[in-house]
Scaffold this motif. Sequence first.
Motif, PDB file in Angstrom:
ATOM      1  N   MET A  48       0.876  -1.108   0.142  1.00 36.14           N
ATOM      2  CA  MET A  48       0.015  -0.062   0.028  1.00 36.14           C
ATOM      3  C   MET A  48       0.837   1.190   0.204  1.00 36.14           C
ATOM      4  SD  MET A  48      -2.702  -0.984   2.856  1.00 36.14           S
ATOM      5  CE  MET A  48      -3.686  -2.527   2.919  1.00 36.14           C
ATOM      6  N   ALA A  49       0.546   2.124  -1.059  1.00 33.92           N
ATOM      7  CA  ALA A  49       1.291   3.340  -0.885  1.00 33.92           C
ATOM      8  C   ALA A  49       1.347   4.175   0.045  1.00 33.92           C
ATOM      9  CB  ALA A  49       1.078   4.203  -2.534  1.00 33.92           C
ATOM     10  N   ASP A  50       2.415   5.023   0.608  1.00 33.98           N
ATOM     11  CA  ASP A  50       2.159   5.877   1.860  1.00 33.98           C
ATOM     12  C   ASP A  50       1.732   5.148   3.225  1.00 33.98           C
ATOM     13  OD1 ASP A  50      -0.554   5.978   1.473  1.00 33.98           O
ATOM     14  OD2 ASP A  50      -0.439   8.097   1.121  1.00 33.98           O
ATOM     15  N   ALA A  51       1.804   3.793   3.210  1.00 30.36           N
ATOM     16  CA  ALA A  51       1.200   3.201   4.503  1.00 30.36           C
ATOM     17  C   ALA A  51       2.128   3.251   5.434  1.00 30.36           C
ATOM     18  CB  ALA A  51       0.900   1.622   4.048  1.00 30.36           C
ATOM     19  N   PRO A  52       1.763   3.349   6.795  1.00 34.54           N
ATOM     20  CA  PRO A  52       2.686   3.420   7.786  1.00 34.54           C
ATOM     21  C   PRO A  52       3.481   2.096   7.979  1.00 34.54           C
ATOM     22  CG  PRO A  52       0.582   3.667   8.596  1.00 34.54           C
ATOM     23  CD  PRO A  52       0.292   3.323   7.209  1.00 34.54           C
ATOM     24  N   GLN A  53       4.599   2.021   8.598  1.00 29.98           N
ATOM     25  CA  GLN A  53       5.565   0.792   8.858  1.00 29.98           C
ATOM     26  C   GLN A  53       4.796  -0.460   9.195  1.00 29.98           C
ATOM     27  OE1 GLN A  53       8.981   1.609  11.009  1.00 29.98           O
ATOM     28  NE2 GLN A  53       9.758  -0.358  10.968  1.00 29.98           N
ATOM     29  N   ILE A  54       4.983  -1.467   8.785  1.00 28.17           N
ATOM     30  CA  ILE A  54       4.013  -2.746   9.107  1.00 28.17           C
ATOM     31  C   ILE A  54       4.835  -3.147  10.304  1.00 28.17           C
ATOM     32  CG2 ILE A  54       3.578  -4.925   8.373  1.00 28.17           C
ATOM     33  CD1 ILE A  54       3.534  -4.025   5.655  1.00 28.17           C
ATOM     34  N   PRO A  55       3.962  -3.523  11.501  1.00 26.53           N
ATOM     35  CA  PRO A  55       4.508  -4.348  12.450  1.00 26.53           C
ATOM     36  C   PRO A  55       4.845  -5.685  12.361  1.00 26.53           C
ATOM     37  CG  PRO A  55       2.110  -4.001  12.647  1.00 26.53           C
ATOM     38  CD  PRO A  55       2.752  -3.405  11.544  1.00 26.53           C
ATOM     39  N   THR A  56       5.713  -6.388  13.293  1.00 24.61           N
ATOM     40  CA  THR A  56       6.089  -7.572  13.044  1.00 24.61           C
ATOM     41  C   THR A  56       4.950  -8.728  13.618  1.00 24.61           C
ATOM     42  OG1 THR A  56       7.136  -7.463  15.132  1.00 24.61           O
ATOM     43  CG2 THR A  56       8.475  -7.303  13.266  1.00 24.61           C
ATOM     44  N   VAL A  57       4.305  -8.203  14.665  1.00 27.06           N
ATOM     45  CA  VAL A  57       3.273  -9.050  15.209  1.00 27.06           C
ATOM     46  C   VAL A  57       1.888  -8.259  15.268  1.00 27.06           C
ATOM     47  CG1 VAL A  57       2.244 -10.229  17.144  1.00 27.06           C
ATOM     48  CG2 VAL A  57       4.786 -10.100  16.850  1.00 27.06           C
ATOM     49  N   TRP A  58       0.925  -8.672  14.552  1.00 32.55           N
ATOM     50  CA  TRP A  58      -0.427  -7.943  14.367  1.00 32.55           C
ATOM     51  C   TRP A  58      -1.455  -8.328  15.594  1.00 32.55           C
ATOM     52  CZ3 TRP A  58      -0.846  -4.451  11.294  1.00 32.55           C
ATOM     53  CH2 TRP A  58      -0.254  -4.311   9.975  1.00 32.55           C
ATOM     54  N   THR A  59      -1.068  -7.706  16.687  1.00 29.95           N
ATOM     55  CA  THR A  59      -2.018  -7.705  17.751  1.00 29.95           C
ATOM     56  C   THR A  59      -3.044  -6.514  17.808  1.00 29.95           C
ATOM     57  OG1 THR A  59      -0.639  -5.780  18.815  1.00 29.95           O
ATOM     58  CG2 THR A  59      -0.308  -8.169  19.544  1.00 29.95           C
ATOM     59  N   ASN A  60      -4.299  -6.446  18.293  1.00 32.81           N
ATOM     60  CA  ASN A  60      -5.149  -5.551  18.399  1.00 32.81           C
ATOM     61  C   ASN A  60      -4.803  -4.380  18.369  1.00 32.81           C
ATOM     62  OD1 ASN A  60      -7.243  -7.434  18.015  1.00 32.81           O
ATOM     63  ND2 ASN A  60      -7.754  -7.411  20.379  1.00 32.81           N
ATOM     64  N   ARG A  61      -3.786  -3.965  19.366  1.00 32.03           N
ATOM     65  CA  ARG A  61      -3.151  -2.596  19.466  1.00 32.03           C
ATOM     66  C   ARG A  61      -2.378  -2.250  18.252  1.00 32.03           C
ATOM     67  NH1 ARG A  61      -0.892  -0.290  24.115  1.00 32.03           N
ATOM     68  NH2 ARG A  61      -0.838  -2.366  25.173  1.00 32.03           N
ATOM     69  N   ALA A  62      -1.463  -3.148  17.462  1.00 24.70           N
ATOM     70  CA  ALA A  62      -0.813  -2.737  16.530  1.00 24.70           C
ATOM     71  C   ALA A  62      -1.866  -2.708  15.347  1.00 24.70           C
ATOM     72  CB  ALA A  62       0.101  -4.037  16.133  1.00 24.70           C
ATOM     73  N   LEU A  63      -2.849  -3.377  15.209  1.00 22.94           N
ATOM     74  CA  LEU A  63      -3.889  -3.126  14.029  1.00 22.94           C
ATOM     75  C   LEU A  63      -4.559  -1.903  14.213  1.00 22.94           C
ATOM     76  CD1 LEU A  63      -5.592  -6.793  13.749  1.00 22.94           C
ATOM     77  CD2 LEU A  63      -4.575  -5.657  12.071  1.00 22.94           C
ATOM     78  N   LEU A  64      -4.796  -1.371  15.309  1.00 30.33           N
ATOM     79  CA  LEU A  64      -5.735   0.018  15.509  1.00 30.33           C
ATOM     80  C   LEU A  64      -4.571   0.862  15.125  1.00 30.33           C
ATOM     81  CD1 LEU A  64      -7.787  -0.975  18.548  1.00 30.33           C
ATOM     82  CD2 LEU A  64      -8.596  -0.423  16.284  1.00 30.33           C
ATOM     83  N   ASN A  65      -3.462   1.039  15.692  1.00 29.90           N
ATOM     84  CA  ASN A  65      -2.364   1.991  15.375  1.00 29.90           C
ATOM     85  C   ASN A  65      -2.152   2.044  14.251  1.00 29.90           C
ATOM     86  OD1 ASN A  65      -2.366   2.394  18.175  1.00 29.90           O
ATOM     87  ND2 ASN A  65      -0.517   1.336  18.639  1.00 29.90           N
ATOM     88  N   TRP A  66      -1.802   1.106  13.350  1.00 34.43           N
ATOM     89  CA  TRP A  66      -1.400   1.142  11.932  1.00 34.43           C
ATOM     90  C   TRP A  66      -2.648   1.624  11.234  1.00 34.43           C
ATOM     91  CZ3 TRP A  66      -3.188  -0.632   7.180  1.00 34.43           C
ATOM     92  CH2 TRP A  66      -2.296  -0.508   6.206  1.00 34.43           C
ATOM     93  N   THR A  67      -3.875   1.136  11.248  1.00 31.19           N
ATOM     94  CA  THR A  67      -4.973   1.436  10.349  1.00 31.19           C
ATOM     95  C   THR A  67      -5.214   2.957  10.729  1.00 31.19           C
ATOM     96  OG1 THR A  67      -5.679  -0.908  10.554  1.00 31.19           O
ATOM     97  CG2 THR A  67      -7.248   1.012  10.015  1.00 31.19           C
ATOM     98  N   THR A  68      -5.401   3.584  12.005  1.00 28.41           N
ATOM     99  CA  THR A  68      -5.504   4.912  12.662  1.00 28.41           C
ATOM    100  C   THR A  68      -4.680   5.653  11.719  1.00 28.41           C
ATOM    101  OG1 THR A  68      -6.208   4.108  14.570  1.00 28.41           O
ATOM    102  CG2 THR A  68      -5.647   6.512  14.492  1.00 28.41           C
ATOM    103  N   GLU A  69      -3.436   5.319  11.630  1.00 31.90           N
ATOM    104  CA  GLU A  69      -2.573   6.355  10.864  1.00 31.90           C
ATOM    105  C   GLU A  69      -2.656   6.459   9.568  1.00 31.90           C
ATOM    106  OE1 GLU A  69       2.369   6.884  10.522  1.00 31.90           O
ATOM    107  OE2 GLU A  69       1.325   5.438  12.051  1.00 31.90           O
ATOM    108  N   TYR A  70      -3.022   5.047   9.016  1.00 26.92           N
ATOM    109  CA  TYR A  70      -3.196   4.844   7.499  1.00 26.92           C
ATOM    110  C   TYR A  70      -4.455   5.789   6.945  1.00 26.92           C
ATOM    111  CZ  TYR A  70      -3.869   2.345   3.147  1.00 26.92           C
ATOM    112  OH  TYR A  70      -4.269   2.192   1.636  1.00 26.92           O
ATOM    113  N   LEU A  71      -5.440   5.469   8.126  1.00 21.75           N
ATOM    114  CA  LEU A  71      -6.722   6.275   7.662  1.00 21.75           C
ATOM    115  C   LEU A  71      -6.638   7.737   7.611  1.00 21.75           C
ATOM    116  CD1 LEU A  71      -9.602   4.166   9.223  1.00 21.75           C
ATOM    117  CD2 LEU A  71      -9.194   4.081   6.998  1.00 21.75           C
ATOM    118  N   ALA A  72      -5.663   8.227   8.587  1.00 26.65           N
ATOM    119  CA  ALA A  72      -5.373   9.749   8.621  1.00 26.65           C
ATOM    120  C   ALA A  72      -4.746  10.223   7.439  1.00 26.65           C
ATOM    121  CB  ALA A  72      -4.956   9.952  10.015  1.00 26.65           C
ATOM    122  N   LYS A  73      -4.000   9.385   6.970  1.00 26.28           N
ATOM    123  CA  LYS A  73      -3.206   9.821   5.642  1.00 26.28           C
ATOM    124  C   LYS A  73      -4.085   9.918   4.699  1.00 26.28           C
ATOM    125  CE  LYS A  73       1.603   8.775   6.988  1.00 26.28           C
ATOM    126  NZ  LYS A  73       3.009   7.842   6.748  1.00 26.28           N
TER     127      LYS A  73
END
Length: 293
Positions: free
Chosen positions: A1-26
């Motif tokens: 995904m272009a301009d997507a945030p850095q992908i975490p190594t383990v997809w916990t609920n916290r990681a999913l929410l943090n990544w997605t929040t940043e991605y949607l904001a962008k």
Amino acid sequence: MADAPQIPTVWTNRALLNWTTEYLAKKGIESPKVDAQVLLAHVLGCKKVDLLVNFDQQPPEADRNRFKELIQRRIAGWPVAYLVGARDFYLLTFEVTPAVLIPRPETETLVAEALAFLKPKTAPAVLDVGTGSGCIGVSIAHQKKDAHATAIDVSPDALEVAKRNAAKAGVADRMTFLQGDLFGPLPAGATFDLIASNPPYIAAGEFAGLQAEVRDHEPRAALDGGADGLAFYRRIAAAVGPFLKPGGKLLLEVGSTQDEAVRGLLAAQPDLEVGPTLKDDAKHPRVVTAKKR
């Protein structure tokens, strides 16, 4: 995904929410954090609060893929309420589909005023014109336990959604659903203590300026108020009188700039007495009121 945030190594609920929040904001989504929480909770079949309690839980890959699909649809402009099939409104959760307008918090102003007016009345008759999801009529019937609500909509698909919402709220036995245009399907001589409507009120020239998720995904028939946005108010003002009991109340939701115009339409009717306009939580004029003389 272009301009997507850095992908975490383990997809916990916290990681999913943090990544997605940043991605949607962008991507310019207005409420990225809330949207991420609502969509993930929907996929996992839990409440938003459960996500926060189980921050370190790792959803299975199938759930992560489903979540990813929803995020892509959200970025493509789909409203969250359609993606999860529900929206909270006035103490209830309403099913919503693309056949109905998504209930807005502003409409709760109308429901609260309706309930205040009906509180001292015994077994009042209520009419909800253009019911859509049923959010007005069902909410009134749910809160006022001896009320009977009649709900009209021109769309048979919308009426099916409203009927399901009435059944879910336990009020179907005190509601009547009629398909047709405005007051057309009412039997001769029908009168009501309260008539409420949130009619289409977007002017033709305003559609281009609407949010894409509203313009492209919500039903145009529930939004289009004609050339100046007042087409339905004219028709309601001209026809409502015979359906109101003496002293009966009319509540009309309006666009934030339509207060004076709608009041003028009602004031031109000799059997109606225009009351105060109620403001929503954002202090915008939102509900025009009138009574039958």
